[in-house]
Enzyme design. Structure first.
Site, PDB file in Angstrom:
ATOM      1  CG  ASP A 116      67.567   3.284 -15.690  1.00  0.00           C
ATOM      2  OD1 ASP A 116      67.165   3.183 -16.790  1.00  0.00           O
ATOM      3  OD2 ASP A 116      66.624   3.370 -14.619  1.00  0.00           O
ATOM      4  CE  LYS A 129      65.830   2.794 -24.540  1.00  0.00           C
ATOM      5  NZ  LYS A 129      66.326   3.844 -23.559  1.00  0.00           N
ATOM      6  CG  ASP A 181      61.573   7.989 -17.359  1.00  0.00           C
ATOM      7  OD1 ASP A 181      60.868   8.653 -17.060  1.00  0.00           O
ATOM      8  OD2 ASP A 181      61.313   7.747 -18.627  1.00  0.00           O
ATOM      9  CG  ASP A 229      66.935   5.241 -20.460  1.00  0.00           C
ATOM     10  OD1 ASP A 229      65.998   5.349 -21.140  1.00  0.00           O
ATOM     11  OD2 ASP A 229      66.676   4.964 -19.109  1.00  0.00           O
TER      12      ASP A 229
END
Lengths: 296, 296
Positions: free
Chosen positions: A240, A215, A24, A22
């Site tokens: 995260d 996702k 960000d 991922d």
């Protein structure tokens, strides 16, 4: 669930071919790099691992992402980027065989990505509310619209909601959304709505459920698989967010690593782990990618 | 559930002191009167019944409603109007003892109603998105804000969502919403989002639940009771929405009449009636108020 230290990381690396990251909250926050990210990616590259960047963020095209990675010092190739702008276009073209024109809530990079994949869309950018409310009942409609796409759009407003809901009142009109994330991480006390928050408004007014590309849903995984032959046993998802990254990894039989450098706090992780059944429990966690490279 | 004919209506009238009428979809649609409405209200007035107009619509103040009723030919007194603009001010003043300043999504009439009841609010109207997304993290905030109110606002946009969500990230900030209606009736194929649709976006981004003032919730009933001594056994609610008007009547022990002149179709009514348990089943229904007066 185990805290991943440098030694565990080495062991994991030796058993893994494909690393899905991922962006960000993992590699950067806004325009600020998260320390250790470049070192981790560079190291995996030196070990000849396949790396993909799998992001729900729909604000950019793949071309724009290459620029962002490069500016921040991350080594990257165009083909490594699986963003929802691309995955949405892939889905509409190859799964939906979409014809006609989509009413698009999105940014210019998203529009460009879709158009280059052959998906015709409305214009994006400001489209202001004007005139008395009574005049709204005769708002001009585009008769060519056969689908509505909701992505991130900082020009989201009442007029765009009205148009989307009116197009969606035709049950043949397709309804596609990039992702369900409620906020964008900012690193300040300002709460920036994510496209999932815009989507809730459109879902409620139209009383319809969209196909969600990002996702933890499957369309973005199908898009990834079209780019590379993925052995799920030898693939890890690093992210995260519990509800998106970790659930995505678990649903698709991947190893999962949660990093606490983004939106999830240690308290939230403990709360999730205490639940008897959850698809959002990571196999490993780490404080940030820096922890891994520092301890190696 | 019975179809209400003229004879039933007469019997109902003889057993009822208080008539509560919803407005949109019952008395009018947009600026067009629904036939039979004026005759029904005039007749009940001639029978010395107490009449209240109980509407979730937050677009107008009581003063503005008096003008609308009068323009359309409905006899009305200021004190008969229980709209969510008024009920929100009543709740904030008398239940919440609200101090400080509310960030308001609403129209000028709502702001005026609140201000006249002593509730300090932000300005309303256009507040446009501008500048690069990166600049948003430093959007100016008003330090006096202690509450967020979501009502109908055709200038709803991403900036307003950002401000509301940021204020609501303080758990001491109050969160109040006028109603949960997803659309406004237009009588055309255009779907106009109701304030409930704006509310869904604010709820999702803030991950908070508001106190909802309007039907079917209790604050608007408490406001009504403050205006009149209501014997619930001798009170009827007449409305066009199952989830708001009819649920409101049933929850509060009132008789209920559904009119099919608004958003609910006969098919939707039959579907609701087929459910084993529902708080949205009306005691009576009619095609419109015209049916009642015509058959008398």
């Amino acid at each position: 669930m185990e805290l991943l230290n440098g030694k565990d990381w080495e062991l994991l690396i030796s058993n893994i071919d494909n690393f899905l990251f991922d962006c960000d909250g993992v590699l950067w926050e806004g325009n600020t790099i998260i320390p250790g990210g470049v070192e981790a990616i560079t190291y995996l590259k030196s070990r000849n691992k396949r790396i993909f960047f799998v992001t729900n963020n729909s604000t950019k095209s793949r071309v724009e992402y290459v620029k962002k990675f490069t500016t921040l010092g991350y080594p990257v190739e165009f083909e490594q980027i699986i963003c929802t702008a691309f995955a949405t276009g892939y889905y509409m073209k190859n799964v939906l065989n979409f014809e006609g024109k989509a009413y698009l809530m999105g940014r210019p990079g998203f529009k460009q990505e879709l158009n280059e994949l052959g998906i015709n869309t409305s214009k994006v950018g400001p489209d202001l509310t004007s005139g008395e409310l009574d005049a709204w009942s005769s708002i001009p409609l585009d008769p060519d619209i056969t689908g509505v796409i909701v992505g991130f759009d900082e020009y989201f407003n009442y007029k765009k909601m009205t148009l989307a809901a009116t197009y969606l009142s035709d049950p043949n009109c397709k309804f596609i959304a990039t992702n369900e994330d409620n906020i964008l991480p900012t690193g300040t006390k300002v709460i920036l709505p994510g496209s999932g928050s815009l989507l809730e408004a459109v879902k409620f007014v139209s009383q319809r459920e969209p196909v969600v590309i990002g996702k933890p849903h499957s369309p973005i995984f199908e898009c990834l698989k079209s780019m590379a032959n993925i052995d799920q046993d030898r693939t890890v998802m690093v992210g995260d967010r519990l509800g998106t990254d970790i659930a995505f990894g678990n649903r698709n039989g991947l190893k999962t690593v949660l990093t606490l450098s983004g939106v999830t706090s240690r308290e939230q992780l403990d709360k999730e782990l205490a639940k008897p059944a959850s698809e959002c429990k990571p196999k490993f966690y780490t404080n940030s990618l820096q922890t891994l490279t520092k301890e190696m």
